[in-house]
Design a protein around this motif. Structure first.
Motif, short mmCIF file in Angstrom:
data_model
loop_
_atom_site.label_atom_id
_atom_site.label_comp_id
_atom_site.label_asym_id
_atom_site.label_seq_id
_atom_site.Cartn_x
_atom_site.Cartn_y
_atom_site.Cartn_z
N ALA A 278 0.83 -1.21 0.00
CA ALA A 278 0.00 0.00 0.00
C ALA A 278 0.87 1.26 0.00
O ALA A 278 0.55 2.25 -0.67
N THR A 279 1.98 1.20 0.72
CA THR A 279 2.90 2.34 0.78
C THR A 279 3.48 2.65 -0.59
O THR A 279 3.51 3.80 -1.03
N ALA A 280 3.94 1.61 -1.28
CA ALA A 280 4.54 1.80 -2.61
C ALA A 280 3.51 2.33 -3.60
O ALA A 280 3.80 3.26 -4.37
N ALA A 281 2.32 1.76 -3.59
CA ALA A 281 1.28 2.18 -4.53
C ALA A 281 0.85 3.62 -4.27
O ALA A 281 0.74 4.43 -5.20
N THR A 282 0.64 3.94 -2.99
CA THR A 282 0.23 5.30 -2.63
C THR A 282 1.31 6.31 -2.99
O THR A 282 1.01 7.39 -3.53
N ASN A 283 2.55 5.96 -2.72
CA ASN A 283 3.66 6.86 -3.02
C ASN A 283 3.78 7.12 -4.52
O ASN A 283 3.98 8.26 -4.96
N ALA A 284 3.65 6.06 -5.31
CA ALA A 284 3.74 6.21 -6.77
C ALA A 284 2.64 7.13 -7.29
O ALA A 284 2.88 8.01 -8.12
N LEU A 285 1.41 6.94 -6.79
CA LEU A 285 0.29 7.77 -7.24
C LEU A 285 0.43 9.21 -6.75
O LEU A 285 0.11 10.15 -7.49
N GLU A 286 0.91 9.38 -5.53
CA GLU A 286 1.12 10.72 -5.00
C GLU A 286 2.15 11.48 -5.83
O GLU A 286 2.10 12.71 -5.92
N ASN A 287 3.06 10.75 -6.42
CA ASN A 287 4.09 11.37 -7.26
C ASN A 287 3.72 11.33 -8.74
O ASN A 287 4.59 11.30 -9.61
N ASN A 288 2.39 11.29 -8.97
CA ASN A 288 1.81 11.46 -10.31
C ASN A 288 2.09 10.33 -11.29
O ASN A 288 2.12 10.55 -12.50
N ALA A 289 2.27 9.12 -10.79
CA ALA A 289 2.36 7.97 -11.69
C ALA A 289 0.99 7.74 -12.31
O ALA A 289 -0.04 7.94 -11.67
N ASP A 290 0.96 7.34 -13.57
CA ASP A 290 -0.29 7.06 -14.26
C ASP A 290 -0.98 5.86 -13.61
O ASP A 290 -0.35 4.81 -13.42
N ILE A 291 -2.25 6.00 -13.26
CA ILE A 291 -2.93 4.95 -12.51
C ILE A 291 -3.04 3.66 -13.30
O ILE A 291 -3.01 2.55 -12.74
N ALA A 292 -3.14 3.75 -14.63
CA ALA A 292 -3.21 2.53 -15.46
C ALA A 292 -1.88 1.78 -15.41
O ALA A 292 -1.86 0.54 -15.38
N LYS A 293 -0.79 2.53 -15.36
CA LYS A 293 0.52 1.88 -15.26
C LYS A 293 0.73 1.30 -13.86
O LYS A 293 1.37 0.26 -13.71
N VAL A 294 0.20 1.97 -12.84
CA VAL A 294 0.28 1.44 -11.48
C VAL A 294 -0.52 0.14 -11.39
O VAL A 294 -0.10 -0.81 -10.71
N GLN A 295 -1.64 0.08 -12.07
CA GLN A 295 -2.44 -1.15 -12.11
C GLN A 295 -1.63 -2.32 -12.65
O GLN A 295 -1.61 -3.41 -12.07
N GLU A 296 -0.95 -2.10 -13.78
CA GLU A 296 -0.10 -3.15 -14.36
C GLU A 296 1.05 -3.49 -13.43
O GLU A 296 1.41 -4.66 -13.27
N TRP A 297 1.62 -2.49 -12.82
CA TRP A 297 2.76 -2.65 -11.90
C TRP A 297 2.38 -3.52 -10.71
O TRP A 297 3.16 -4.39 -10.28
N LEU A 298 1.17 -3.32 -10.19
CA LEU A 298 0.70 -4.09 -9.03
C LEU A 298 0.18 -5.46 -9.42
O LEU A 298 0.01 -6.33 -8.57
N GLY A 299 -0.13 -5.65 -10.71
CA GLY A 299 -0.69 -6.91 -11.15
C GLY A 299 -2.16 -7.04 -10.83
O GLY A 299 -2.67 -8.14 -10.60
N HIS A 300 -2.89 -5.89 -10.80
CA HIS A 300 -4.32 -5.91 -10.53
C HIS A 300 -5.10 -6.23 -11.79
O HIS A 300 -4.82 -5.69 -12.86
N ALA A 301 -6.10 -7.10 -11.66
CA ALA A 301 -6.94 -7.43 -12.80
C ALA A 301 -7.92 -6.30 -13.10
O ALA A 301 -8.30 -6.09 -14.26
N ASN A 302 -8.30 -5.55 -12.07
CA ASN A 302 -9.28 -4.49 -12.23
C ASN A 302 -8.74 -3.18 -11.66
O ASN A 302 -8.19 -3.15 -10.55
#
Length: 326
Positions: A278-302
């Motif tokens: 959760a820390t890594a995901a939140t940090n990436a999004l807070e630093n303006n990472a594209d949410i679609a790329k974060v989805q792939e990065w986390l391996g989320h299906a949805n």
């Protein structure tokens, strides 16, 4: 279609019967295995198997099912009664949904095998999806840095634990994914950049560019452990009676949980492994990472699962309150 296509003359022949491994009795026994057991045996993920087993055992106790074939007599009324019983036990909405999802998975398989005509779980109203915000709290930047520096890197254990925490904090891996890592998985070069090969849920594989901090800590750990040459061996190994790294025993998910628990408690708080994801995901999004790329990065299906970690819309400093000017 010409029925002659199904005659014995069209079947392949076994010229050497001595190579047969199954005897006739074993062959017959396998052909008679109920599809319910076939479904369970086909589950690869150990955690999924355990979760489904608990849910189905609970359902069988409630309904009185004793044989696998009796699942084919289940109706939606049975599912609704089971759901209401779970509510009476004061189980959380997510727990009830998980149990129903386990049963639904079985019936989807039975439908595919034409053992039943429909899935009785479908159409059964389930508890609403809860907001998971706050259930796996994300660490602040200073806390994450302090946790990463907690293991003393002068020992083999310290170097291993620090590398594990770094993988969790910089790559947001699930603990099961960390356990599956092999030495060669952190040496995957793609387009001139070092990548990490991650074996995720559902047999899905993803490749993540390795953060320089992680690369350095893994290098230090492998240099200290001496098993860097064992390309196909587990990357992170158990140290129980294995100080010389002579055994190729990979670390377990329980051991990773205890590592995170130990170092976080030493800092005055207690968190689980998922908090680092959760820390890594939140940090990436807070630093303006594209949410679609974060989805792939986390391996989320949805992508809706990824949005759980996106707190940008709830930041006080972004509220219209502070945009009002008179």
């Amino acid at each position: 279609m010409d029925k002659s296509n199904f005659s014995n003359k069209n079947l392949p022949t076994n010229s050497d019967s001595s190579t047969r491994i199954l005897d006739l009795t074993e062959f017959q026994q396998l052909s008679e295995i109920p599809v319910e057991l076939e479904w369970y045996a086909n589950l690869d993920n150990e955690n999924t198997r355990r979760t489904y087993k608990i849910a189905l055992r609970d359902f069988m106790q409630f309904t009185g099912i004793r044989k696998p074939e009796e699942f084919r007599q289940v109706t939606r009324a049975h599912i609704i009664a089971f759901r209401d019983e779970l509510k009476r036990r004061d189980l959380s909405g997510s727990s009830i949904r998980n149990k129903l999802a386990s049963i639904s998975s079985l019936f989807e398989y039975l439908c595919d095998k034409n053992a039943v005509t429909h899935n009785p779980v479908k159409g059964t109203k389930r508890p609403p999806v809860e907001s998971y915000e706050g259930k796996s709290p994300a660490l602040g930047d200073h806390q994450a840095r302090a946790l990463l520096e907690s293991p003393k890197d002068t020992t083999l254990k310290g170097k291993r634990d620090r590398a594990i925490i770094a993988v969790l904090l910089y790559h947001a891996l699930r603990r099961g994914e960390v356990c599956k890592l092999k030495v060669k998985d952190v040496r995957q070069e793609r387009r001139g950049v070092l990548h990490m090969k991650v074996s995720g849920k559902g047999g899905k594989t993803r490749y993540l560019p390795i953060h320089p901090v992680v690369s350095g800590l893994i290098h230090d750990y492998l240099e200290e452990s001496g098993h860097g040459h064992d390309e196909s061996g587990p990357l992170f190994r158990s140290l129980s009676n294995n100080r010389t790294m002579s055994k190729t025993v990979g670390i377990t998910t329980d051991a990773i949980y205890k590592i995170v628990q130990f170092y976080s408690e030493n800092m005055g708080f207690r968190i689980g492994v998922h908090s680092l994801r959760a820390t890594a995901a939140t940090n990436a999004l807070e630093n303006n990472a594209d949410i679609a790329k974060v989805q792939e990065w986390l391996g989320h299906a949805n992508i809706s699962t990824t949005r759980i970690y996106d707190h940008r819309k709830t930041r006080p400093e972004d509220s219209p309150t502070f945009k009002v000017s008179y």
